[in-house]
Design an enzyme around this catalytic site. Sequence first.
Site, PDB file in Angstrom:
ATOM      1  N   SER A  28       0.798  -1.224   0.000  1.00 13.07           N
ATOM      2  CA  SER A  28       0.000   0.000   0.000  1.00 13.07           C
ATOM      3  C   SER A  28       0.836   1.282   0.000  1.00 13.07           C
ATOM      4  O   SER A  28       0.306   2.350  -0.292  1.00 13.07           O
ATOM      5  CB  SER A  28      -0.963   0.022   1.189  1.00 13.07           C
ATOM      6  OG  SER A  28      -0.270   0.233   2.397  1.00 13.07           O
ATOM      7  N   LYS A  63       0.783   4.416   6.879  1.00 12.51           N
ATOM      8  CA  LYS A  63       0.158   5.253   5.859  1.00 12.51           C
ATOM      9  C   LYS A  63       0.638   6.693   6.037  1.00 12.51           C
ATOM     10  O   LYS A  63       1.182   7.069   7.069  1.00 12.51           O
ATOM     11  CB  LYS A  63      -1.374   5.249   5.978  1.00 12.51           C
ATOM     12  CG  LYS A  63      -2.035   3.890   5.836  1.00 12.51           C
ATOM     13  CD  LYS A  63      -2.048   3.396   4.415  1.00 12.51           C
ATOM     14  CE  LYS A  63      -2.803   2.095   4.261  1.00 12.51           C
ATOM     15  NZ  LYS A  63      -2.063   0.919   4.676  1.00 12.51           N
TER      16      LYS A  63
END
Length: 146
Positions: free
Chosen positions: A67, A104
């Site tokens: 990701s 993230k």
Amino acid sequence: MLLHKSQNLTFFNPRILNHSGVPFFDMGISAGFPSPADDFKEQRLSLDRELIKNKEATFFARVNGQSMIGAGLDDNDLLVIDRSLEPSHNKIAVCFLDGEFTVKRLKVNAKGVWLQPENPNYEPIPITEENNFMVWGIVTNVIKKV
């Protein structure tokens, strides 16, 4: 020393060595045409001193997943995480979200907070009051194998 393994990250506590270091030649390495090196200044380089600013608050975690590939964080990379740093907009953070750790990019504005992946195959994650959410630490460095 292994501390915790989650679906996305595996955490390690760094072992600081007081007199560690490897030879370091402070001359720069050309990525173009080779040039003769007239003088080499050998020093000792400690990755502990280079990568860890606050040893009591620093941890390593190994990335599991894709990701964050757009930010240069690939599967199996080793992250250096400092828990003493303040989270802020655009920092890459290790977060605890609804029982699982994830890494993230933090996005913060007047409308709220969300976790932004750096891969177009993944959707941003809005953070709401219903989430069990905490910023666990800020990523300061990434160690890659070549």
